[in-house]
Design an enzyme around this catalytic site. Structure first.
Site, PDB file in Angstrom:
ATOM      1  N   ARG A  77     -35.202 -63.542 -66.328  1.00 48.16           N
ATOM      2  CA  ARG A  77     -36.644 -63.438 -66.508  1.00 48.16           C
ATOM      3  C   ARG A  77     -37.074 -63.895 -67.893  1.00 48.16           C
ATOM      4  NH1 ARG A  77     -39.967 -58.002 -65.353  1.00 48.16           N
ATOM      5  NH2 ARG A  77     -37.862 -57.272 -65.017  1.00 48.16           N
ATOM      6  N   TYR A  78     -36.268 -63.563 -68.895  1.00 44.69           N
ATOM      7  CA  TYR A  78     -36.562 -63.954 -70.275  1.00 44.69           C
ATOM      8  C   TYR A  78     -35.558 -65.045 -70.638  1.00 44.69           C
ATOM      9  CZ  TYR A  78     -38.645 -59.312 -69.945  1.00 44.69           C
ATOM     10  OH  TYR A  78     -39.360 -58.219 -69.536  1.00 44.69           O
ATOM     11  N   ARG A  81     -32.069 -63.976 -72.393  1.00 41.72           N
ATOM     12  CA  ARG A  81     -31.131 -62.974 -71.877  1.00 41.72           C
ATOM     13  C   ARG A  81     -31.176 -62.887 -70.356  1.00 41.72           C
ATOM     14  NH1 ARG A  81     -35.753 -61.022 -74.115  1.00 41.72           N
ATOM     15  NH2 ARG A  81     -36.516 -58.928 -73.690  1.00 41.72           N
ATOM     16  N   CYS A  94     -29.503 -42.241 -58.091  1.00 34.11           N
ATOM     17  CA  CYS A  94     -30.691 -41.549 -58.576  1.00 34.11           C
ATOM     18  C   CYS A  94     -31.800 -41.785 -57.562  1.00 34.11           C
ATOM     19  CB  CYS A  94     -31.100 -42.110 -59.936  1.00 34.11           C
ATOM     20  SG  CYS A  94     -29.677 -42.303 -61.037  1.00 34.11           S
ATOM     21  N   LYS A 303     -41.630 -56.607 -68.997  1.00 31.92           N
ATOM     22  CA  LYS A 303     -41.801 -55.256 -69.549  1.00 31.92           C
ATOM     23  C   LYS A 303     -42.708 -55.314 -70.780  1.00 31.92           C
ATOM     24  CE  LYS A 303     -37.234 -54.004 -69.709  1.00 31.92           C
ATOM     25  NZ  LYS A 303     -36.603 -54.490 -68.510  1.00 31.92           N
TER      26      LYS A 303
HETATM   27  C1  LIG Z   1     -35.361 -55.140 -68.781  1.00 31.73           C
HETATM   28  C2  LIG Z   1     -34.812 -56.456 -68.593  1.00 31.73           C
HETATM   29  C3  LIG Z   1     -34.075 -57.086 -69.607  1.00 31.73           C
HETATM   30  C4  LIG Z   1     -33.782 -56.421 -70.920  1.00 31.73           C
HETATM   31  O1  LIG Z   1     -34.939 -56.307 -71.670  1.00 31.73           O
HETATM   32  P1  LIG Z   1     -34.881 -55.709 -73.165  1.00 31.73           P
HETATM   33  O2  LIG Z   1     -36.317 -55.552 -73.492  1.00 31.73           O
HETATM   34  O3  LIG Z   1     -34.184 -56.712 -73.997  1.00 31.73           O
HETATM   35  O4  LIG Z   1     -34.117 -54.423 -73.097  1.00 31.73           O
HETATM   36  C5  LIG Z   1     -33.611 -58.344 -69.375  1.00 31.73           C
HETATM   37  N1  LIG Z   1     -33.838 -58.988 -68.212  1.00 31.73           N
HETATM   38  C6  LIG Z   1     -34.550 -58.418 -67.218  1.00 31.73           C
HETATM   39  C7  LIG Z   1     -34.752 -59.167 -65.967  1.00 31.73           C
HETATM   40  C8  LIG Z   1     -35.053 -57.128 -67.372  1.00 31.73           C
HETATM   41  O5  LIG Z   1     -35.732 -56.557 -66.369  1.00 31.73           O
HETATM   42  S1  SF4 Z   2     -30.999 -45.634 -61.795  1.00 36.76           S
HETATM   43 FE1  SF4 Z   2     -29.185 -44.557 -60.970  1.00 36.76          FE
HETATM   44  S2  SF4 Z   2     -28.875 -45.423 -58.942  1.00 36.76           S
HETATM   45 FE2  SF4 Z   2     -30.221 -46.833 -60.039  1.00 36.76          FE
HETATM   46  S3  SF4 Z   2     -28.874 -48.364 -60.959  1.00 36.76           S
HETATM   47 FE3  SF4 Z   2     -29.157 -46.738 -62.503  1.00 36.76          FE
HETATM   48  S4  SF4 Z   2     -27.444 -45.296 -62.168  1.00 36.76           S
HETATM   49 FE4  SF4 Z   2     -27.594 -46.611 -60.343  1.00 36.76          FE
END
Ligand SMILES: *Cc1c(COP(=O)(O)O)cnc(C)c1O
Ligand code: SF4
Length: 337
Positions: A77-78, A81, A94, A303
């Site tokens: 997405r970014y 990373r 969870c 995010k």
């Molecule tokens: C959350 C996320 C990340 C990591 O984001 P950070 O803000 O660097 O922690 C990287 N890729 C995707 C697709 C995400 O959803």
């Molecule tokens: S939130 Fe819980 S169930 Fe979902 S990926 Fe993380 S550890 Fe696994």
């Protein structure tokens, strides 16, 4: 009634209904805490009939992972990373998981040739500086498999950072073996662990030990938490958690507002309430104990950090709200020339 009464009664009636969506799974350490009547733990892992109630705005892909999915196992997405999801298995499931439609499904794990393709993708995109092993829980994989993937990342020069998103240090500390620590410290890349912890109640002596092991081996540990009704929805619960984390030298990184996964509305706390608690943390804990409050915008839009309602501009002047006296607004005219 046997000591695992909660397993037989509550779980049984709904878990078969719910298993299509998300299997039921807890570890020995978590089930011990549930046995002791720990509602904050039970609420996170024991299936509830409330999950059958799906709101119209809830979806199976709440943060739009699927539109940034160039090859299986990679979410890009970014530009700098990527998420690498080798397996969608976790030590626990969870009930509020944002990837609940994917985790616990064996069909979603990468086979050898898919893993090769995912690594080829990373190798051929020079903008990728960080590889984030994500959920599923990467610490479910054998240290040997993690070692072999890290060895291949070691050969990709543009990758500088490796991150592991995991719940294992608290829910299944026994999986953090000396071999695992050895694997994480043997790569040439900068490794970090981001552990998912929602309440102090999850932190046992053994989890403290393993968190210390990472940190003392030179692997920084950050944490992320999700704000959940009935689990950690009070200023005190958050303060206790973040204080405990910084005492252990774990840095609170993100406090996530709950994503719109199907059947999770019973966990939802109003965002304005969370913003207010987040604002009030400022006067009560060192700055490095305050995680950013994050909303993942649905539709794959990314995010964002929600800054507490503490700065407004009107008529060329700025108004700031005091963290110590939350009702007090102070007006400043900076007069930039
Ligand atoms: C959350 C996320 C990340 C990591 O984001 P950070 O803000 O660097 O922690 C990287 N890729 C995707 C697709 C995400 O959803
Ligand atoms: S939130 Fe819980 S169930 Fe979902 S990926 Fe993380 S550890 Fe696994």
């Amino acid at each position: 009634m046997n000591s695992r009464g909660w397993l037989d009664e509550k779980t049984h009636q709904v878990s078969s209904l719910l298993s299509k969506e998300l299997d039921f799974r807890v570890t020995e350490s978590m089930s011990r805490l549930i046995d002791q009547g720990n509602q904050e733990i039970a609420g996170q892992f024991v299936p509830s009939a409330q999950e059958l109630e799906v709101k119209p705005n809830e979806t199976s892909d709440p943060i739009g992972d699927d539109i940034h999915n160039p090859v299986p196992g990679i979410t890009h997405r970014y530009s700098d990373r990527v998420l690498l999801n080798i397996s969608h298995a976790c030590a626990v499931y969870c009930r509020f998981c944002l990837r609940k439609e994917k985790v616990s499904k064996p069909g979603h794990s990468l086979n050898t040739s898919e893993t090769d393709k995912a690594l080829d993708y990373i190798a051929s995109h020079t903008s990728i500086k960080e590889v984030i092993f994500s959920g599923g829980d990467p610490f479910i994989l054998s240290p040997r498999l993690i070692r072999s993937i890290l060895a291949r990342l070691d050969c990709i020069e543009h990758v500088k950072l490796v991150r592991f998103h995991t719940r294992v240090p608290t829910v299944d500390p026994g999986r953090v073996t000396p071999q695992l620590i050895d694997v994480l410290t043997s790569t040439t890349k900068a490794v970090r662990v981001v552990t998912h912890i929602n309440t102090v109640k999850e932190i046992s002596e053994s989890s403290e030990e393993v968190l210390k092991k990472f940190i003392n081996s030179g692997v920084p540990v950050l944490s992320q938490s999700v704000i959940l009704k009935g689990i950690n929805n009070s200023l005190d619960a958050l303060l206790n958690l973040f204080w405990k984390l910084i005492e252990m030298r774990v840095t609170p990184y993100y406090l996530h507002y709950l994503d719109l996964a199907r059947g999770t509305s019973h966990f939802r706390v109003p965002l304005e309430q969370v913003i207010e608690w987040h604002h009030q943390l400022r006067g009560k804990i060192p700055g490095y104990g305050i995680p950013e409050l994050m909303v993942d915008i649905p539709g794959g839009l990314g995010k964002i950090a929600i800054n507490s309602e503490n700065a407004k501009q009107t008529g060329g002047k700025w108004h700031f709200r005091s963290p110590i006296h939350p009702d007090k607004w102070i007006t400043i005219d900076y007069q930039c020339k």
